[in-house]
Design a protein around this motif. Structure first.
Motif, PDB file in Angstrom:
ATOM      1  N   VAL A 156     -13.651  -6.379  15.720  1.00  0.00           N
ATOM      2  CA  VAL A 156     -15.116  -6.392  15.808  1.00  0.00           C
ATOM      3  C   VAL A 156     -15.604  -4.974  16.066  1.00  0.00           C
ATOM      4  CG1 VAL A 156     -17.075  -7.157  17.175  1.00  0.00           C
ATOM      5  CG2 VAL A 156     -15.308  -8.795  16.521  1.00  0.00           C
ATOM      6  N   TRP A 157     -14.893  -4.259  16.925  1.00  0.00           N
ATOM      7  CA  TRP A 157     -15.294  -2.865  17.198  1.00  0.00           C
ATOM      8  C   TRP A 157     -15.072  -1.981  15.993  1.00  0.00           C
ATOM      9  CZ3 TRP A 157     -18.419  -2.099  20.903  1.00  0.00           C
ATOM     10  CH2 TRP A 157     -18.382  -2.913  22.043  1.00  0.00           C
ATOM     11  N   ASN A 160     -17.880  -2.317  13.681  1.00  0.00           N
ATOM     12  CA  ASN A 160     -19.235  -2.017  14.153  1.00  0.00           C
ATOM     13  C   ASN A 160     -19.965  -1.272  13.044  1.00  0.00           C
ATOM     14  OD1 ASN A 160     -21.438  -0.501  15.178  1.00  0.00           O
ATOM     15  ND2 ASN A 160     -20.640  -0.746  17.246  1.00  0.00           N
ATOM     16  N   PRO A 161     -21.062  -1.858  12.557  1.00  0.00           N
ATOM     17  CA  PRO A 161     -21.682  -1.288  11.349  1.00  0.00           C
ATOM     18  C   PRO A 161     -22.297   0.075  11.589  1.00  0.00           C
ATOM     19  CG  PRO A 161     -22.976  -3.120  12.204  1.00  0.00           C
ATOM     20  CD  PRO A 161     -21.730  -3.053  13.033  1.00  0.00           C
ATOM     21  N   HIS A 162     -22.603   0.397  12.818  1.00  0.00           N
ATOM     22  CA  HIS A 162     -23.312   1.647  13.042  1.00  0.00           C
ATOM     23  C   HIS A 162     -22.370   2.770  13.422  1.00  0.00           C
ATOM     24  CE1 HIS A 162     -26.024  -1.607  13.172  1.00  0.00           C
ATOM     25  NE2 HIS A 162     -25.630  -1.977  14.383  1.00  0.00           N
ATOM     26  N   PHE A 163     -21.399   2.445  14.282  1.00  0.00           N
ATOM     27  CA  PHE A 163     -20.586   3.531  14.806  1.00  0.00           C
ATOM     28  C   PHE A 163     -19.106   3.174  14.816  1.00  0.00           C
ATOM     29  CE2 PHE A 163     -24.675   2.952  16.925  1.00  0.00           C
ATOM     30  CZ  PHE A 163     -25.341   4.007  16.365  1.00  0.00           C
ATOM     31  N   GLU A 182     -22.269  -7.887  10.178  1.00  0.00           N
ATOM     32  CA  GLU A 182     -23.699  -8.180  10.248  1.00  0.00           C
ATOM     33  C   GLU A 182     -24.282  -8.386   8.861  1.00  0.00           C
ATOM     34  OE1 GLU A 182     -25.416  -8.988  12.784  1.00  0.00           O
ATOM     35  OE2 GLU A 182     -23.584  -8.758  13.965  1.00  0.00           O
ATOM     36  N   GLY A 268     -18.774 -14.264  16.384  1.00  0.00           N
ATOM     37  CA  GLY A 268     -19.639 -14.636  17.504  1.00  0.00           C
ATOM     38  C   GLY A 268     -18.927 -15.473  18.530  1.00  0.00           C
TER      39      GLY A 268
ATOM     40  N   PHE C 272     -29.114  -5.711  13.443  1.00  0.00           N
ATOM     41  CA  PHE C 272     -28.582  -6.890  14.145  1.00  0.00           C
ATOM     42  C   PHE C 272     -27.179  -6.623  14.632  1.00  0.00           C
ATOM     43  CE2 PHE C 272     -31.594  -9.065  11.231  1.00  0.00           C
ATOM     44  CZ  PHE C 272     -32.360  -9.681  12.194  1.00  0.00           C
ATOM     45  N   ASP C 273     -26.836  -7.200  15.750  1.00  0.00           N
ATOM     46  CA  ASP C 273     -25.433  -7.190  16.160  1.00  0.00           C
ATOM     47  C   ASP C 273     -25.198  -8.162  17.309  1.00  0.00           C
ATOM     48  OD1 ASP C 273     -22.762  -6.429  15.991  1.00  0.00           O
ATOM     49  OD2 ASP C 273     -23.377  -4.385  15.492  1.00  0.00           O
ATOM     50  N   HIS C 274     -23.942  -8.279  17.663  1.00  0.00           N
ATOM     51  CA  HIS C 274     -23.587  -9.122  18.803  1.00  0.00           C
ATOM     52  C   HIS C 274     -23.879  -8.388  20.111  1.00  0.00           C
ATOM     53  CE1 HIS C 274     -21.790 -11.879  16.096  1.00  0.00           C
ATOM     54  NE2 HIS C 274     -20.854 -11.026  15.701  1.00  0.00           N
ATOM     55  N   SER C 276     -22.192  -7.633  22.858  1.00  0.00           N
ATOM     56  CA  SER C 276     -21.296  -6.616  23.396  1.00  0.00           C
ATOM     57  C   SER C 276     -21.416  -5.312  22.603  1.00  0.00           C
ATOM     58  CB  SER C 276     -19.856  -7.119  23.379  1.00  0.00           C
ATOM     59  OG  SER C 276     -19.501  -7.466  22.063  1.00  0.00           O
ATOM     60  N   THR C 277     -21.601  -5.452  21.292  1.00  0.00           N
ATOM     61  CA  THR C 277     -21.753  -4.268  20.450  1.00  0.00           C
ATOM     62  C   THR C 277     -23.059  -3.548  20.792  1.00  0.00           C
ATOM     63  OG1 THR C 277     -20.705  -5.602  18.756  1.00  0.00           O
ATOM     64  CG2 THR C 277     -21.587  -3.490  18.067  1.00  0.00           C
ATOM     65  N   ALA C 280     -22.724  -1.592  23.975  1.00  0.00           N
ATOM     66  CA  ALA C 280     -21.938  -0.369  23.803  1.00  0.00           C
ATOM     67  C   ALA C 280     -22.767   0.691  23.088  1.00  0.00           C
ATOM     68  CB  ALA C 280     -20.672  -0.667  23.026  1.00  0.00           C
ATOM     69  N   ASP C 281     -23.560   0.257  22.117  1.00  0.00           N
ATOM     70  CA  ASP C 281     -24.363   1.215  21.371  1.00  0.00           C
ATOM     71  C   ASP C 281     -25.465   1.814  22.234  1.00  0.00           C
ATOM     72  OD1 ASP C 281     -22.775   0.794  19.206  1.00  0.00           O
ATOM     73  OD2 ASP C 281     -24.150  -0.552  18.156  1.00  0.00           O
TER      74      ASP C 281
END
Lengths: 330, 391, 453
Positions: A156-157, A160-163, A182, A268, C272-274, C276-277, C280-281
């Motif tokens: 999942v990490w 991560n779509p952004h980072f 996502e 999820g 969008f995200d979960h 926990s993400t 962290a962000d």
């Protein structure tokens, strides 16, 4: 022959010196021994069989029953509804969506599993010395022994779509970044990547076992026969490991149709939203789980399981049919 | 047709300190049938695989004719090879097995069919063309393997213990077929075996190998008559030569189980070293009834009845050394387990080896003397005929 | 012992026919439950049969009972344990022991097996249990206990778990939706006060945007969409937020809400995200605002680790001119089948839970909103100023526009399709009207009983 010859037979009701009688008696004794042996065998089987029957076969049969009832966990009186559950299912777009997702997942995963694991197995077999080969084999197999749920969280990490790492790699390769978990388009592929990473080791190991049964001499003789590697693979190795390949395909289809943990966790899981975004990762197995254990519609879930069962059964029959025609068993 | 030359050929396998092959030099003439013979692990198969290009040498050169082939892929060396376990393609019919190589090399279809017919004919495989390997007997499989190796018209024919998986009768039959094939085709052949009967019957020359080194290269006959060293002496023959190490002191000890006549004793005492090694083939030993220049007192431990003769296992009758001897004796010689008997042999049948280098030094007497001793032992019913048989 | 009693009943023992029927019924349930648990391929529900809680209570013997709850460690689990210990030591005649389990999904199985605990903390969807007549109403206990004061509870707490006039579920841990933000970023962008309207939120987001910073991270779950819809004049059910058998999403309020988020998304101001993400962000300085619940404050603060000051605000006001919120959380239920003494003891515990001292302890240690006005008043101002999330949650709790979620298992499915429609519409993979049309028909089909979820 006299009875004194065999002291073991020398007891009161032994009335005849007749040889055939003796033979018969010995026969009786050995069949008694067989019966006893069998009883011990079945006795040893019993604990495992009991567990299977009680927790696997009986519930599986019971599932057929509740699929045709309006079955509430809290009521002792269940109403027979015939095919109503199935009609409800077939009328629900989400059910079809879940089948679509399962099919997509399976159709991508089976070839990916088969060819990637075969490729890795070939590399491990040919390209590496025995000692370093062991290290690599361990490295490939290691993900398989890690807990799915724990490693899925790591993925999942990564996604991560952004980072996350996945997008960092894409960006380093000057490729467009993806929404991964996502994104309704990329969520299932992301799960596939995790699943592949996690399960490949097992299939690689199976292929390695299969490849080890291809005698080295056959490949050597083929190379002396003028065949280059692709031809050796296509004409010699591939047909010879076809039973292994078939086994991998059957195992992979069953596993992928039932895939659950990684999808549940990555999309999820316990915190809700599993199967998302927008049901793009709701496979049939996941829908069965949610229907039964989140929304308590047990009979609908049973009906779904039944459909899933029929699909897997049909697939296996088809696979068997194909294998009877193309798989070469020595 | 191709001559093969191996020069200082060396092969080391990674990790282990020892080397599988340690400087092999060998010239194989065009059309020659050479057998590599030795115990398992001696390097004979490795040599064969190096010639085939299945292994890469770590040193030295391999030449086919005049050209060095070290860097040439096996498939480009024009080799036919037969393996011990046949290595047939189990999923293909006999025809497909035979034609796989030709198809791989892109041989034109008409030519393939022509050669296929030739081979099926030559090896009497016609009836089996549509069968798969598992439907064939061991001998048939081996014939298919031979056919597959030959159909490409190789200039070098390599066989790695091709008969080991066959039963005794079949092995003999196939041996004949291989010999016949070679007589007809005259392809340069290298044949690996640990079975000396195969080697002796098939080879133009035999290469005896041990621990990665060549021990002796010679014709089968010379190998038997003049083994280059103790290893070859013991390895060739069934069973191999008895080699006894005798301390010089023992020769003058009155209790010694050995007796040598004065002339021989003298020559031994004059030689260097503290001991002498003498070799006598089991078939060259006879029960002593006078006249032999070498006599050995020993005790019978075991008698094997082989029909044509007895194979008698003996122990030298001495507290000072324990040495075992095998003798082939006449079935009517009348010895029994536990007997103490005296064995003897004429001087020209006794081989002498250097105690340190283990090299063959010759025999105790030359052939002309042999006639004398034969005469002198003409009354020995357990011996005279046998020598004539063997020589 | 228990088994032998049942056996005697079958043999025609001393029990009344009625009780014999009941026990047979339990047996039937027990068998069924064992089967169905294994039947479904993915048997997540393990053995529900914990040690039987049945105790024979002589009048003055201390009563002990189990509380099933699902917080497995962490600040919340620790707080529950601490409070239960406090209760046990201050109530010598009652002993409560905690069983940590997936109470919400296992309780129906436990009821069917005839072995439910005396007290359990479960999520909103108690409709199955209510419909199955498996729960006692709290009404009579509340009425009979003079120390219990309804008016002390916030209205959204009081109406949580209300079916008809009966209170089946008394909320034990209340949380509301709110937005956490990076105060340093707000200052740097010149934003002095947090937004109070959705429009302001959008303009603030635009100010916060930079190449390295995403202004707003949103959870992809409907608990965080409904407040916005309500603040724009929508409702959870058709015409009501609590009672109804159909939904009404295909309307102007939902359309406007979806459009609002779609605009933010397409401008790149929202992702969008979960949870926990998102945390962290936010913590790594890549996000300015993240959506969450008051219960998440402890986790947010832990993730940020003091690197910057974290602020919070409740979801802002919409076109109705007021903000709206959902009050959700686990609630105490009283499964049937236990003695009156045990049920009374359970209520004693619940009532104690609502007293100010416990509420302060609970809120301060978990970040969950206090459920009583007295509890909220008892939290020191100094604590509130360092915990903006808690402060904001009290604002939301006291609002008349904060509602509980409808008590119906079908509504959980409605929310699942709402999530999906929201995602599809906001990310542009479906038009808003198509998404809402589909949502409306699927939602209604679930509310009317058909279900594929």
């Amino acid at each position: 022959m006299t009875k004194q010859l065999d002291p073991a037979l020398d007891h009161d009701d032994y009335r005849s010196n007749d040889k055939s009688d003796l033979v018969r008696r010995v026969g009786v004794r050995s069949s008694l021994f067989n019966v006893k042996n069998k009883l011990v065998g079945y006795g040893l089987l019993l604990p495992a069989a009991a567990v299977f029957i009680l927790f696997f076969y009986l519930p599986a049969l019971y599932l057929f029953y509740i699929a045709f009832y309006h079955w509430s966990i809290l009521s002792p009186f269940q109403q027979f509804v015939g095919l109503k559950n199935f009609r409800t299912l077939l009328a629900q777009p989400l059910f079809w969506r879940s089948l679509e997702n399962s099919l997509y997942y399976t159709i991508v995963m089976i070839p990916a599993i088969t060819f990637l694991s075969l490729g890795i197995a070939m590399l491990l077999r040919d390209g590496l010395s025995a000692r370093r080969g062991g290290v690599w084999r361990a490295a490939v197999f290691l993900p398989h022994v890690t807990p799915v749920v724990a490693t899925s969280i790591i993925w999942v990490w990564i996604f991560n779509p952004h980072f996350g790492l996945a997008n960092a790699v894409l960006s380093a390769l000057h490729l467009p970044q993806l929404g991964w978990l996502e994104s309704t388009t990329w969520a299932l592929p992301a799960v596939m990547i995790d699943s592949l990473w996690h399960s490949l080791g097992l299939y690689v190991l199976i292929f390695l076992a299969g490849l080890s049964r291809v005698p080295r001499e056959i490949i050597e003789v083929a190379s002396l026969d003028g065949a280059k590697s692709p031809r050796i693979f296509r004409r010699i190795i591939w047909p010879l490991i076809s039973p292994t390949t078939f086994f991998v395909i059957v195992l992979a289809s069953v596993n992928t149709w039932q895939a659950f943990s990684q999808i549940y966790t990555m999309t999820g899981g316990a915190h809700g939203g599993a199967g998302g975004p927008a049901f793009s990762t709701t496979t049939d197995a996941l829908l069965v789980f949610q229907t039964a254990f989140t929304y308590f519609h047990f009979s609908l879930a049973a009906a779904m399981s039944l459909v899933l069962f029929l699909i897997i059964l049909a697939l296996t029959v088809v696979q068997k049919w194909i294998s009877d025609r193309i798989v070469f068993y020595r | 047709m191709t001559a093969i030359t191996l020069e200082a050929l060396e092969k080391r396998f990674g990790g282990t300190a020892g080397s599988a092959l340690d400087g092999i030099d060998l010239e194989i003439a065009d059309g020659e049938f050479v057998v590599l013979l030795g115990p398992s692990g001696c390097g004979k198969s490795t040599t064969l695989r190096l010639i085939a290009g299945l292994e890469t040498p770590t040193g030295g050169t391999i030449r086919f004719g005049k050209s060095v082939v070290n860097g040439v892929e096996g498939r480009d060396r024009n080799i036919g090879m037969v393996f011990q376990n046949y290595a047939l393609y189990p999923h293909m019919t006999v025809t497909d097995n035979l034609c796989f190589g030709l198809k791989s090399r892109g041989v034109e279809k008409g030519e393939i069919l022509k050669r296929l017919d030739e081979i099926l004919e030559m090896l009497s495989l016609g009836d089996l063309a549509k069968r798969r390997p598992r439907e064939l007997s061991g001998g048939q499989r081996q014939r298919v393997a031979l056919g597959r190796a030959l159909i490409g018209r190789p200039s070098v024919f390599l066989m790695d213990e091709p008969l080991s998986n066959l039963d005794a009768n079949l092995r003999e039959q196939m041996r004949m077929e291989i010999a016949k094939l070679h007589r007809i085709l005259r392809i340069t052949t290298v044949y690996v075996t640990h079975d000396q009967v195969e080697a002796l019957t098939l080879a133009d020359r035999i290469v005896v190998m041990n621990e990665g080194k060549i021990q002796q290269v010679s014709s089968p006959r010379r190998l038997y008559d003049e083994p280059a060293n103790i290893f070859v002496a013991r390895f060739i023959g069934a069973p191999g030569m008895n080699v006894l190490r005798i301390e010089k002191d023992m020769l003058i000890d009155p209790d010694s189980p050995f007796y040598l006549d004065e002339q021989i004793t003298q020559s031994i005492v004059e030689s260097t070293g503290s001991a002498v090694r003498l070799g006598i083939r089991p078939e060259d030993l006879a029960l002593h009834n006078g006249g032999f220049p070498l006599r050995i007192r020993c005790r019978v431990v075991l008698i094997e009845q082989l029909g044509t003769h007895l194979q008698v296992h003996l122990e030298v009758d001495s507290d000072k050394l324990s040495s075992n001897i095998i003798a082939k004796l006449d079935v009517n010689c009348g010895v029994a387990v536990g007997d103490v008997v005296t064995l003897g042999s004429p001087a020209h049948l006794i081989h002498r080896f250097d105690d340190e280098t283990e090299l063959h030094l010759g025999r105790l007497a030359n052939k002309s003397e042999r006639i004398v001793s034969l005469h002198s032992t003409s009354g020995d019913n357990s011996h005279g005929v046998r020598i004539g048989e063997q020589q | 012992m228990l088994a032998r009693n049942r056996f005697q009943q079958y043999l025609g023992g001393s029990r009344s026919p009625q009780s014999r029927y009941k026990s047979r019924l339990q047996s039937v349930r027990r068998v069924s439950v064992g089967f169905v648990g294994g039947s479904l391929i993915l048997s997540a529900c393990g053995s529900a049969a914990a040690a039987p809680t049945t105790t024979t209570s002589a009048s003055n013997a201390p009563i002990s009972f189990q509380l099933w709850e699902s917080h497995n460690g962490g600040p919340v689990g620790d707080a529950v344990t601490a409070l239960v210990n406090m209760f046990d030591s201050s109530h010598p005649n009652i002993h409560v022991s905690i069983v940590v389990t997936k109470a919400s999904s296992k309780l129906p199985a436990a009821v069917a097996a005839g072995d439910p605990p005396v007290l359990a903390e479960i999520s909103h969807y108690d409709g199955t249990l209510v419909k199955g007549l498996a729960l006692n109403s709290w009404n009579q206990y509340m009425k009979n206990d003079p120390t219990f004061s309804q008016s002390n509870l916030y209205p959204s707490v009081w109406s949580n778990g209300l079916v008809g006039n009966q209170h089946y579920r008394l909320i034990a841990s209340a949380k509301v939706s709110e937005v956490f933000y990076n105060e340093s970023m707000f200052q740097a962008a010149g934003i002095t006060t947090p937004p109070t309207t959705w429009a302001e939120l959008a303009s603030d987001a635009a100010k916060l945007k930079s190449s390295n910073v995403i202004p707003l991270g949103w959870k992809d779950s409907s608990a965080h969409i409904l407040p916005a819809i309500l603040s724009n004049g929508g409702s959870m059910l058709n015409g009501s937020n609590t009672v109804g058998t159909s939904v009404n999403f295909n309307n102007a309020a939902t359309t406007a809400t979806f459009q609002y988020f779609r605009n933010l998304y397409s401008a790149g101001d929202l992702v969008f995200d979960h949870g926990s993400t998102l945390r962290a962000d936010l913590a790594s300085g890549h996000m300015a605002m993240i959506d969450g619940t008051s219960a998440g404050e402890a986790k947010v603060l832990a993730a940020v680790g003091g690197k910057f000051k974290v602020g919070a605000f409740v979801e802002p006001a919409g076109s109705t001119g007021h903000a709206a919120n959902l009050v959700q959380g686990l609630g105490f239920v009283l499964p049937k089948g236990h003695s009156a003494a045990e049920d009374n003891a359970a209520f004693t515990f619940v009532n104690w839970w609502y007293q100010p001292a416990q509420q302060v302890y609970w809120s301060e240690h978990t970040g969950f909103a206090p459920m009583t006005k007295a509890g909220a008043a008892a939290i020191p101002q100094s604590f509130l100023s360092s915990h903006p999330g808690l402060q904001q949650s009290i604002v939301a709790m006291s609002s008349q526009y904060s509602y509980p979620r409808p008590v119906s298992d079908s509504y959980a499915q409605v929310q699942a399709v709402l999530d999906s429609a929201f995602q599809q519409a906001v990310t542009g993979s479906q038009s808003i009207s198509a998404a809402l049309t589909q949502l409306q028909s699927q939602g209604n089909s679930y509310m009317s009983g058909a279900s594929a979820l």
